[in-house]
Design a protein around this motif. Structure first.
Motif, PDB file in Angstrom:
ATOM      1  N   ALA A  78       8.565  70.941  17.425  1.00  0.00           N
ATOM      2  CA  ALA A  78      10.133  71.032  17.679  1.00  0.00           C
ATOM      3  C   ALA A  78      10.527  72.389  17.414  1.00  0.00           C
ATOM      4  N   LYS A  79      11.178  73.045  18.433  1.00  0.00           N
ATOM      5  CA  LYS A  79      11.729  74.306  17.844  1.00  0.00           C
ATOM      6  C   LYS A  79      13.086  74.452  17.879  1.00  0.00           C
ATOM      7  N   SER A  80      13.733  73.193  18.216  1.00  0.00           N
ATOM      8  CA  SER A  80      15.272  73.058  18.058  1.00  0.00           C
ATOM      9  C   SER A  80      15.582  71.601  17.887  1.00  0.00           C
ATOM     10  N   ARG A  82      17.349  69.746  19.353  1.00  0.00           N
ATOM     11  CA  ARG A  82      17.305  68.858  20.554  1.00  0.00           C
ATOM     12  C   ARG A  82      15.782  68.276  20.810  1.00  0.00           C
ATOM     13  N   GLU A  83      14.791  69.403  20.712  1.00  0.00           N
ATOM     14  CA  GLU A  83      13.377  68.918  20.633  1.00  0.00           C
ATOM     15  C   GLU A  83      12.913  67.863  19.622  1.00  0.00           C
ATOM     16  N   GLU A  86      14.252  64.349  20.335  1.00  0.00           N
ATOM     17  CA  GLU A  86      13.193  64.017  21.542  1.00  0.00           C
ATOM     18  C   GLU A  86      11.976  63.364  20.750  1.00  0.00           C
ATOM     19  N   SER A 183      23.283  70.590  20.021  1.00  0.00           N
ATOM     20  CA  SER A 183      22.445  69.645  20.305  1.00  0.00           C
ATOM     21  C   SER A 183      22.878  68.245  20.029  1.00  0.00           C
TER      22      SER A 183
END
Length: 264
Positions: A78-80, A82-83, A86, A183
């Motif tokens: 996960a680089k953010s 938001r990721e 998810e 995000s």
């Protein structure tokens, strides 16, 4: 001030012992307390404390609020934020996140993240932020919301990936990191410190103290020392501090109720 300032450490009960001690001092201008988010706003919402911030204190000034950073380890895909959201939703209950204990800003940020997104994750409380960061680096937890200082050396070395900051906007200290609220709308939580004086302290004393603090906070060396701690040195008036703190108290009262946060 032209005189020695003696620092009396009164640790315990997440800062409430120090606040209670200060509340009982003579209102003569010779005693003030630096209280932060926990003992001044959150502790009274979670447990019974022997002081009332509205009744027992005059707010003199707000030190600059400091956003926390959301961080994960590089092997988490996960680089953010938001990721990360998810990922957490696709593996409900399998991710562990660290906090600095009940009522800490990292705990509140983690609970706010879950409350706003519906993410299911397992909290792992620590007795201090650095312990959580160390376990993050070791891979025992997958993410945490941390004050900038304990995480910064690991972020700079690439051992921890910073995802975002929990302030309402980008921080001049970490301008490359976006606000978490981009995000996850509404995910805004900052640590802050303020100077409180016992109720009854004469207004001329409060006014002089505030004027002196404003001058100090404009000093380049002081600004640099705050920046080294991940804080942008700014000034506020007592009225601004009062309004800010009341808004913070209302925000966390709502979060504590909605998320069912309790002191274990």
């Amino acid at each position: 001030m032209g005189q020695t300032v003696i620092i009396e450490s009164k640790p315990g009960a997440a800062g409430s012992i120090g606040m209670d001690f200060a509340a009982k001092q003579a209102p003569d201008g010779y005693t003030f307390v630096v209280g932060n988010l926990g003992p001044a706003a959150v502790n009274p919402l979670l447990t019974k404390v022997p002081y009332d911030v509205e009744r027992d204190f005059i707010r003199s000034r707000l030190f600059p609020p400091a956003p926390t950073s959301s961080s994960s380890i590089p092997n988490v895909p996960a680089k953010s934020l938001r990721e990360l959201t998810e990922l957490a939703k696709s593996s409900a209950g399998k991710l562990n996140y660290g906090t600095s204990g009940p009522g800490s800003v990292s705990h509140l940020a983690g609970e706010m993240f879950k409350n706003l997104t519906g993410v299911k994750a397992v909290e792992v409380p620590y007795k201090g932020g650095i312990l959580g960061v160390q376990d993050l680096v070791a891979g025992h937890i997958q993410y945490l919301f941390s004050d900038s200082l304990p995480a910064m050396q690991f972020i700079r070395s690439g051992r921890v990936r910073a995802l975002c900051v929990t302030g309402p906007e980008r921080s001049p200290i970490t301008p490359d990191l976006p606000p978490c609220a981009e995000s996850v709308p509404g995910l805004v939580t900052v640590n802050w410190w303020g100077v409180f004086m016992p109720t009854g302290t004469p207004k001329p004393i409060i006014d002089k103290f505030h004027a002196d603090m404003v001058k100090v906070m404009q000093d380049p060396e002081v600004k640099k020392k705050f920046a080294d701690l991940g804080v942008d040195a700014v000034s506020s008036t007592p009225e601004q501090f009062t309004a800010f703190m009341r808004a913070e108290t209302a925000k966390y009262a709502k979060l504590i109720k909605e998320a069912g946060i309790k002191v274990q």
